[in-house]
Design a protein around this motif. Structure first.
Motif, PDB file in Angstrom:
ATOM      1  N   ASP A   1       0.775  -1.164   0.013  1.00  0.00           N
ATOM      2  CA  ASP A   1       0.050   0.106   0.163  1.00  0.00           C
ATOM      3  C   ASP A   1       0.920   1.222   0.176  1.00  0.00           C
ATOM      4  N   ALA A   2       0.288   2.238  -0.344  1.00  0.00           N
ATOM      5  CA  ALA A   2       1.093   3.695  -0.487  1.00  0.00           C
ATOM      6  C   ALA A   2       1.480   3.942   0.717  1.00  0.00           C
ATOM      7  N   MET A   3       2.775   4.142   0.877  1.00  0.00           N
ATOM      8  CA  MET A   3       3.473   4.384   2.371  1.00  0.00           C
ATOM      9  C   MET A   3       4.553   5.527   1.972  1.00  0.00           C
ATOM     10  N   SER A   4       4.781   6.291   3.110  1.00  0.00           N
ATOM     11  CA  SER A   4       5.877   7.193   3.162  1.00  0.00           C
ATOM     12  C   SER A   4       7.201   6.830   2.813  1.00  0.00           C
ATOM     13  N   GLU A   5       7.950   7.443   1.825  1.00  0.00           N
ATOM     14  CA  GLU A   5       8.915   7.261   1.548  1.00  0.00           C
ATOM     15  C   GLU A   5      10.138   7.413   2.610  1.00  0.00           C
ATOM     16  N   GLU A   6       9.868   8.692   3.304  1.00  0.00           N
ATOM     17  CA  GLU A   6      10.733   9.053   4.331  1.00  0.00           C
ATOM     18  C   GLU A   6      10.597   8.158   5.610  1.00  0.00           C
ATOM     19  N   GLY A   7       9.431   7.435   5.750  1.00  0.00           N
ATOM     20  CA  GLY A   7       9.364   6.390   7.014  1.00  0.00           C
ATOM     21  C   GLY A   7      10.087   5.008   6.430  1.00  0.00           C
ATOM     22  N   LEU A   8      10.108   4.868   5.156  1.00  0.00           N
ATOM     23  CA  LEU A   8      10.589   3.631   4.633  1.00  0.00           C
ATOM     24  C   LEU A   8      12.350   3.893   4.454  1.00  0.00           C
ATOM     25  N   ALA A   9      12.774   4.916   4.610  1.00  0.00           N
ATOM     26  CA  ALA A   9      14.039   5.099   4.418  1.00  0.00           C
ATOM     27  C   ALA A   9      15.025   4.306   4.861  1.00  0.00           C
ATOM     28  N   PRO A  10      15.162   3.763   6.273  1.00  0.00           N
ATOM     29  CA  PRO A  10      16.031   2.816   6.704  1.00  0.00           C
ATOM     30  C   PRO A  10      16.021   1.424   5.932  1.00  0.00           C
ATOM     31  N   LEU A  11      14.836   1.193   5.508  1.00  0.00           N
ATOM     32  CA  LEU A  11      14.833  -0.125   4.498  1.00  0.00           C
ATOM     33  C   LEU A  11      15.318   0.196   3.216  1.00  0.00           C
TER      34      LEU A  11
ATOM     35  N   SER B   1      -4.725  10.197   7.792  1.00  0.00           N
ATOM     36  CA  SER B   1      -4.180  10.627   6.433  1.00  0.00           C
ATOM     37  C   SER B   1      -3.378  11.884   6.665  1.00  0.00           C
ATOM     38  N   THR B   2      -2.405  12.097   7.412  1.00  0.00           N
ATOM     39  CA  THR B   2      -1.421  13.229   7.369  1.00  0.00           C
ATOM     40  C   THR B   2      -0.313  12.891   6.899  1.00  0.00           C
ATOM     41  N   VAL B   3       0.566  13.871   6.381  1.00  0.00           N
ATOM     42  CA  VAL B   3       2.105  13.396   6.053  1.00  0.00           C
ATOM     43  C   VAL B   3       2.896  13.019   7.394  1.00  0.00           C
ATOM     44  N   GLU B   4       2.528  13.652   8.643  1.00  0.00           N
ATOM     45  CA  GLU B   4       3.235  13.104   9.768  1.00  0.00           C
ATOM     46  C   GLU B   4       2.606  11.876  10.181  1.00  0.00           C
ATOM     47  N   ALA B   5       1.461  11.608  10.363  1.00  0.00           N
ATOM     48  CA  ALA B   5       1.082  10.183  10.560  1.00  0.00           C
ATOM     49  C   ALA B   5       1.719   9.293   9.713  1.00  0.00           C
ATOM     50  N   GLN B   6       1.632   9.334   8.723  1.00  0.00           N
ATOM     51  CA  GLN B   6       2.181   8.560   7.649  1.00  0.00           C
ATOM     52  C   GLN B   6       3.752   8.345   7.726  1.00  0.00           C
ATOM     53  N   VAL B   7       4.415   9.245   8.034  1.00  0.00           N
ATOM     54  CA  VAL B   7       5.886   9.103   8.311  1.00  0.00           C
ATOM     55  C   VAL B   7       5.948   8.351   9.644  1.00  0.00           C
ATOM     56  N   ASN B   8       5.252   8.822  10.687  1.00  0.00           N
ATOM     57  CA  ASN B   8       5.393   7.991  12.041  1.00  0.00           C
ATOM     58  C   ASN B   8       4.989   6.421  11.841  1.00  0.00           C
ATOM     59  N   VAL B   9       4.009   6.264  11.106  1.00  0.00           N
ATOM     60  CA  VAL B   9       3.710   4.812  11.255  1.00  0.00           C
ATOM     61  C   VAL B   9       4.649   3.934  10.326  1.00  0.00           C
ATOM     62  N   ALA B  10       4.904   4.593   9.024  1.00  0.00           N
ATOM     63  CA  ALA B  10       5.902   4.088   8.221  1.00  0.00           C
ATOM     64  C   ALA B  10       7.339   3.771   8.765  1.00  0.00           C
TER      65      ALA B  10
ATOM     66  N   GLN C   1       7.886   3.670  12.190  1.00  0.00           N
ATOM     67  CA  GLN C   1       7.634   2.626  13.234  1.00  0.00           C
ATOM     68  C   GLN C   1       7.748   1.084  12.706  1.00  0.00           C
ATOM     69  N   VAL C   2       7.047   0.850  11.537  1.00  0.00           N
ATOM     70  CA  VAL C   2       6.994  -0.448  11.237  1.00  0.00           C
ATOM     71  C   VAL C   2       8.414  -0.799  10.358  1.00  0.00           C
ATOM     72  N   ALA C   3       8.789   0.252   9.685  1.00  0.00           N
ATOM     73  CA  ALA C   3      10.255   0.030   8.995  1.00  0.00           C
ATOM     74  C   ALA C   3      11.285  -0.450   9.882  1.00  0.00           C
ATOM     75  N   GLN C   4      11.306   0.072  11.094  1.00  0.00           N
ATOM     76  CA  GLN C   4      12.316  -0.047  12.237  1.00  0.00           C
ATOM     77  C   GLN C   4      12.158  -1.531  12.893  1.00  0.00           C
ATOM     78  N   GLU C   5      10.745  -1.657  13.014  1.00  0.00           N
ATOM     79  CA  GLU C   5      10.531  -2.918  13.774  1.00  0.00           C
ATOM     80  C   GLU C   5      10.844  -4.077  12.682  1.00  0.00           C
ATOM     81  N   VAL C   6      10.619  -3.918  11.257  1.00  0.00           N
ATOM     82  CA  VAL C   6      10.834  -5.176  10.416  1.00  0.00           C
ATOM     83  C   VAL C   6      12.214  -5.357  10.466  1.00  0.00           C
ATOM     84  N   LEU C   7      12.982  -4.187  10.509  1.00  0.00           N
ATOM     85  CA  LEU C   7      14.565  -3.978  10.260  1.00  0.00           C
ATOM     86  C   LEU C   7      14.997  -5.102  11.558  1.00  0.00           C
ATOM     87  N   THR C   8      14.574  -4.595  12.698  1.00  0.00           N
ATOM     88  CA  THR C   8      14.930  -5.378  14.045  1.00  0.00           C
ATOM     89  C   THR C   8      14.535  -6.690  13.911  1.00  0.00           C
TER      90      THR C   8
END
Ligand code: NAI
Ligand code: AKG
Length: 524
Positions: free
Chosen positions: A8-18, A280-289, A291-298
């Motif tokens: 699904d559409a997800m913030s690129e900034e949030g996905l950055a670590p992946l 659906s805000t930029v901030e929330a989408q960065v936050n949630v992406a 959080q999940v990106a970090q957790e998946v990496l961990t």
């Protein structure tokens, strides 16, 4: 190379670590566009659009983790994921502020009729008298469900000069006082509120919470808001109460079916809607992406995750040893939560006899998960139960005793509420099953299963007959009945096991019998 599908559409900034990790390939495509490669992904990240069904999990044979960038996991078959050994994680607080702000935007729009006025001006009209609203200042706001989002809505409401009334059966006084709100019963809230907003999970208890009976208890001219889950306010009842003019206006971000299609609610001028935009805000989408990106990496690095909502794989060895107690503890948690349907501060567990020698961490967590399940929005299980209990201000402790007190093994549970304490003792008997041998101060012996009915009464001749007659008259068959008393002529209890669940009206009828003090339906 590890492969992650972001469906699904997800913030690129949030996905950055992946995206930055050279050992990971991130594929940002819909499930339908990678049908041939589904068995090659290690991780799947979704919001609410992708439905993670059992069929999809079957196809994703290499999948190890599903990350939900948001709170609700209604779009994920968590049970199937658990069965397939797939860990499910979510981002429980990344979109709290966005959803609270959206609720507030909906509230202001509703009482000032902003969407209707906007359409009118865009249609080249200038009809100021048609859009006279009401102020929020001084109005009574009723908040049903006082978790993360509900409490943020309250803070904003107070800044607007509103009186805030809160109903949440699992809220402790200490937490409510910290935020400075009026804690009341549901009936009190319904009678007081000019505006009601719901922020509970969608559960058996909250589905249709605002239905015909409770809507009739609201003030004429009430405004209603649902930015939580479709179905908490019953849509059919809403139509009736809008048609008869009792409800002045409704704001909905969520629907029983999404998208709602050509729903009759959409025809009302005083119903304003958004397409599930709470998060659906930029901030929330960065936050949630993030959080999940970090957790998946961990998780992919083999470290423990903190926001998992399903079971980790237990070693077969340990699981076999604790399995029976794990199930007994879960049932005890479920029973205690229903009996103590009020805020609790502490849960104390004592393991006695043979169970005291086992790895009890998972047994305790199983008990906590059973206790918390009806009270929280997101899935609660052994992985997150302790964290959620702490978050809700519920302390828990374990004690051990080598002596089983007449039993080879036993688990004793004490739940401390604000005004009362509840105790229960259970034991597991090999080749026989689980038994509750002490309940609320009474020695008794019943199986914690199915549709149970607890009655506390005065020990007098004829009590069993009175209860039996009422149930019989209503075609409710009693499968088993256990009785217990403290002393002859004193307080006594019956625990009945019924062949079908009891209607609430029948509970009320039983409560009317003189010498009956407490009637509780318990479902395990
Ligand atoms: N519109 C949107 O885009 C979004 C919607 N949500 C939804 O908002 C809801 C609330 O989310 P959070 O505040 O994060 O959850 P939370 O778990 O922090 O709070 C839920 C609260 O509801 C209370 N509750 C449970 N059963 C209740 C009952 N029968 N009556 C009254 N209160 C009850 C719980 O004690 C808890 O305090 C959830 O349904 C969630 O899925 C969340 C984020 C975005
Ligand atoms: O992903 C979204 O936009 C929906 C958010 C939501 O409803 C939730 O987090 O529960």
């Amino acid at each position: 190379m590890v492969r992650i599908l972001v469906a699904d559409a997800m913030s690129e900034e949030g996905l950055a670590p992946l995206l930055a990790d050279p050992t990971i390939e991130v594929v940002q495509k819909k499930v339908g566009d990678v049908e041939d490669e589904l068995d090659q992904f290690d991780a799947l990240l979704v919001r609410s659009a992708t439905k993670v069904t059992e069929q999809l999990l079957q196809k994703m044979k290499n999948l190890k983790i599903v990350g939900r960038a948001g709170v609700g996991v209604d779009n994920i078959d968590v049970d199937a994921a658990t069965r397939y050994g797939v860990v499910v994680i979510n981002a429980p607080n990344g979109n709290t502020i966005s959803t609270a702000e959206h609720t507030f935007a909906m509230m202001a729009s509703l009482v000032r009729r902003i969407p209707q006025a906007h359409i009118s001006v865009k249609s080249r009209e200038w009809n100021r008298s048609a859009f006279v609203g009401v102020e929020l200042f001084g109005k009574h706001l009723g908040i049903i469900g006082f978790g993360r989002i509900g409490s943020e809505v309250a803070k904003r409401a107070r800044a607007f000069g509103m009186h805030v009334h809160v109903y949440d059966p699992f809220l402790t006084k200490a937490r409510a006082e910290k935020i400075g709100v009026d804690v009341c019963t549901l009936d009190e809230l319904l009678a007081k509120a000019d505006i009601i907003t719901v922020h509970t999970p969608l559960t058996k208890e909250t589905k249709g919470l605002l239905g015909p009976k409770n809507l009739a208890k609201t003030k004429k001219g009430v405004y209603l808001i649902n930015c939580a889950r479709g179905g908490i306010i019953d849509e059919q009842s809403l139509i009736s109460f809008l048609e008869n003019g009792h409800v002045a206006g409704v704001a909905l971000d969520v629907f029983e079916q999404e998208p709602p299609g050509d729903h009759p609610l959409l025809s009302f001028d005083n119903v304003i809607v958004t397409p599930h935009l709470g998060a659906s805000t930029v901030e929330a989408q960065v936050n949630v992406a993030t959080q999940v990106a970090q957790e998946v990496l961990t998780f992919l690095q083999g470290k423990p995750v903190t926001s998992s909502i399903n079971l980790p794989t237990l070693s077969k060895d340990v699981y076999e040893k604790i399995q029976a107690f794990y199930t007994l503890a879960r049932k005890m948690g479920i029973l205690a939560s229903q009996y103590m349907s009020e805020p609790v501060q502490e849960i104390a567990i004592t393991y006695s006899g043979s169970v005291a020698d086992l790895e009890t961490t998972f047994i305790t967590r199983s008990l906590l998960a059973g206790f918390l399940k009806p009270r929280v929005a997101s899935t609660v299980n052994e992985v997150n139960a302790a964290m959620i209990a702490k978050e809700r201000g519920i302390a828990f402790s374990e004690k051990f005793s080598a002596n089983g007190n007449d039993y080879n093994n036993s688990i004793t549970l004490t739940v401390y509420g604000e005004n009362k304490t509840f105790t229960m003792k259970g034991t597991h008997i090999a080749h026989y099953g689980d038994r509750i041998v002490h309940f609320n101060g009474f020695a008794i012996d019943f199986a914690p299963e199915g549709h149970l009915l607890y009655i506390q009464h005065h020990d007098k001749p004829g009590m069993i007959g009175k209860v039996g007659n009422i149930l019989g008259d209503h075609q409710v068959n009693i499968a088993t009945m256990q009785v217990g008393r403290q002393e002859v002529g004193g307080k006594a209890i019956m625990m009945l096991s019924l062949d079908k669940p009891l209607d609430d009206t029948l509970v009320e009828t039983l409560e009317q019998i003189s010498d009956i003090d407490v009637v509780k339906k318990l479902e395990v």
